[in-house]
Design an enzyme around this catalytic site. Sequence first.
Site, PDB file in Angstrom:
ATOM      1  N   TYR A 241       1.678 -13.976  -1.393  1.00 29.77           N
ATOM      2  CA  TYR A 241       1.732 -12.877  -2.375  1.00 29.77           C
ATOM      3  C   TYR A 241       1.948 -13.443  -3.776  1.00 29.77           C
ATOM      4  O   TYR A 241       1.219 -13.100  -4.718  1.00 29.77           O
ATOM      5  CB  TYR A 241       2.880 -11.931  -1.989  1.00 29.77           C
TER       6      TYR A 241
ATOM      7  N   SER B 261       1.929  -8.141 -10.219  1.00 27.78           N
ATOM      8  CA  SER B 261       3.315  -7.857  -9.804  1.00 27.78           C
ATOM      9  C   SER B 261       4.237  -8.703 -10.662  1.00 27.78           C
ATOM     10  O   SER B 261       3.802  -9.723 -11.229  1.00 27.78           O
ATOM     11  CB  SER B 261       3.484  -8.248  -8.326  1.00 27.78           C
TER      12      SER B 261
HETATM   13  P1  NAD Z   1       0.790   1.289  -0.962  1.00 23.15           P
HETATM   14  O1  NAD Z   1       0.871   0.642   0.377  1.00 23.15           O
HETATM   15  O2  NAD Z   1       1.544   2.562  -1.163  1.00 23.15           O
HETATM   16  O3  NAD Z   1      -0.724   1.516  -1.386  1.00 23.15           O
HETATM   17  C1  NAD Z   1      -1.674   0.524  -1.176  1.00 23.15           C
HETATM   18  C2  NAD Z   1      -2.935   1.125  -0.558  1.00 23.15           C
HETATM   19  O4  NAD Z   1      -3.853   0.057  -0.367  1.00 23.15           O
HETATM   20  C3  NAD Z   1      -2.709   1.770   0.784  1.00 23.15           C
HETATM   21  O5  NAD Z   1      -3.149   3.114   0.791  1.00 23.15           O
HETATM   22  C4  NAD Z   1      -3.526   0.931   1.764  1.00 23.15           C
HETATM   23  O6  NAD Z   1      -4.146   1.681   2.783  1.00 23.15           O
HETATM   24  C5  NAD Z   1      -4.548   0.307   0.835  1.00 23.15           C
HETATM   25  N1  NAD Z   1      -5.112  -0.951   1.329  1.00 23.15           N
HETATM   26  C6  NAD Z   1      -4.468  -1.980   1.934  1.00 23.15           C
HETATM   27  N2  NAD Z   1      -5.342  -2.945   2.262  1.00 23.15           N
HETATM   28  C7  NAD Z   1      -6.569  -2.506   1.883  1.00 23.15           C
HETATM   29  C8  NAD Z   1      -7.868  -3.038   1.952  1.00 23.15           C
HETATM   30  N3  NAD Z   1      -8.113  -4.238   2.519  1.00 23.15           N
HETATM   31  N4  NAD Z   1      -8.894  -2.323   1.441  1.00 23.15           N
HETATM   32  C9  NAD Z   1      -8.678  -1.112   0.859  1.00 23.15           C
HETATM   33  N5  NAD Z   1      -7.463  -0.538   0.790  1.00 23.15           N
HETATM   34  C10 NAD Z   1      -6.414  -1.232   1.286  1.00 23.15           C
HETATM   35  O7  NAD Z   1       1.300   0.167  -1.971  1.00 23.15           O
HETATM   36  P2  NAD Z   1       1.571   0.119  -3.544  1.00 23.15           P
HETATM   37  O8  NAD Z   1       2.963  -0.343  -3.700  1.00 23.15           O
HETATM   38  O9  NAD Z   1       1.134   1.342  -4.223  1.00 23.15           O
HETATM   39  O10 NAD Z   1       0.640  -1.114  -3.926  1.00 23.15           O
HETATM   40  C11 NAD Z   1      -0.368  -1.064  -4.906  1.00 23.15           C
HETATM   41  C12 NAD Z   1      -0.367  -2.382  -5.648  1.00 23.15           C
HETATM   42  O11 NAD Z   1       0.859  -2.507  -6.378  1.00 23.15           O
HETATM   43  C13 NAD Z   1      -0.461  -3.633  -4.772  1.00 23.15           C
HETATM   44  O12 NAD Z   1      -1.335  -4.562  -5.361  1.00 23.15           O
HETATM   45  C14 NAD Z   1       0.948  -4.184  -4.786  1.00 23.15           C
HETATM   46  O13 NAD Z   1       0.980  -5.579  -4.589  1.00 23.15           O
HETATM   47  C15 NAD Z   1       1.365  -3.815  -6.192  1.00 23.15           C
HETATM   48  N6  NAD Z   1       2.804  -3.828  -6.403  1.00 23.15           N
HETATM   49  C16 NAD Z   1       3.609  -2.947  -5.771  1.00 23.15           C
HETATM   50  C17 NAD Z   1       4.981  -2.998  -5.986  1.00 23.15           C
HETATM   51  C18 NAD Z   1       5.926  -2.043  -5.303  1.00 23.15           C
HETATM   52  O14 NAD Z   1       7.153  -2.229  -5.419  1.00 23.15           O
HETATM   53  N7  NAD Z   1       5.446  -1.026  -4.618  1.00 23.15           N
HETATM   54  C19 NAD Z   1       5.537  -3.953  -6.851  1.00 23.15           C
HETATM   55  C20 NAD Z   1       4.671  -4.839  -7.476  1.00 23.15           C
HETATM   56  C21 NAD Z   1       3.306  -4.782  -7.257  1.00 23.15           C
END
Ligand code: NAD
Length: 267
Positions: A156, A142
């Site tokens: 985080y 991130s």
């Molecule tokens: P999201 O919530 O849409 O998708 C994440 C998925 O992970 C979900 O479907 C959830 O069910 C699954 N999950 C959660 N805990 C789990 C576990 N213990 N085992 C298996 N699956 C699990 O979120 P996203 O934004 O697509 O996040 C994906 C990655 O991107 C994460 O690492 C997040 O930190 C990173 N990220 C997201 C953003 C943002 O703005 N969305 C920004 C920076 C980084």
Amino acid sequence: MESFDGRTVVITGGGSGIGRGTALAFAREGANVVVADRDGERVAAVADEVQATGVGALGVVTDVGRDDDMAALRDATLERFGRVDVVMNNVGIITIGRPETIPLDEWRHAIEVNLLSLVRSLHLFLPLLLEQGEGHVVNTASTAGLFAYSYERLPYTATKSAVVGVSESLALYLRPQGIGVSVLCPGPVSTNIAGDIRFHDEVPINAPAGLQLMEPEPVGELVVDAVRTNRFLVLTHPEVHDVLVRRAADPEQFVADQIASLAPLQP
Ligand code: NAD
């Protein structure tokens, strides 16, 4: 990796958001995709979407915090597709609270899910990639792992910083052995992540200043391109590069500027 036709891509957290966007982007390139997520409905839905593109799809309900689930994910992938080419370690969860209130158990949980999940994946999948002498590891960190824009999500920040550091070190180890490493550092992306935030007290929420919310599908395309061209750092928002340059040039001024951009602590 020049072509994805017939390759196998495993994506944790593949049931939603960035993981789903990346699953579909690889599928459009002809790769077979293994969708791993703890949410069974999401697993089934995204596996169906992948299959609809005409490639092979496998959904595996997986909690990345569990050793046995991760081992079962590897076994199911090998049984179905016989090999693994790309592993995307993509799960991340956010805990919000003041630094003095987030309980130790929440820290432990965040480290388990955001960081030790990556270690589990390395133990299980790296031997396969090393044996092949080719493949690619993508770790989702991130912008929170690159510079500080908040103080209310320390587990985080800590784990995402660790993912960046581990990824960079892995690149030193793996690239000379023919295996690519990329670290994805998204800015704000419109996903379901906010719905899963665990709150511990009322505290203002801060976001990286000036970065526009983007959709997950173009993020998936960026990941595919990074694997194709063997690029290490994947930024969804190119202006983050300028932020990092400013930070390196004058860390004192950078911290002062970041403090000035925070939401007021007291309403
Ligand atoms: P999201 O919530 O849409 O998708 C994440 C998925 O992970 C979900 O479907 C959830 O069910 C699954 N999950 C959660 N805990 C789990 C576990 N213990 N085992 C298996 N699956 C699990 O979120 P996203 O934004 O697509 O996040 C994906 C990655 O991107 C994460 O690492 C997040 O930190 C990173 N990220 C997201 C953003 C943002 O703005 N969305 C920004 C920076 C980084």
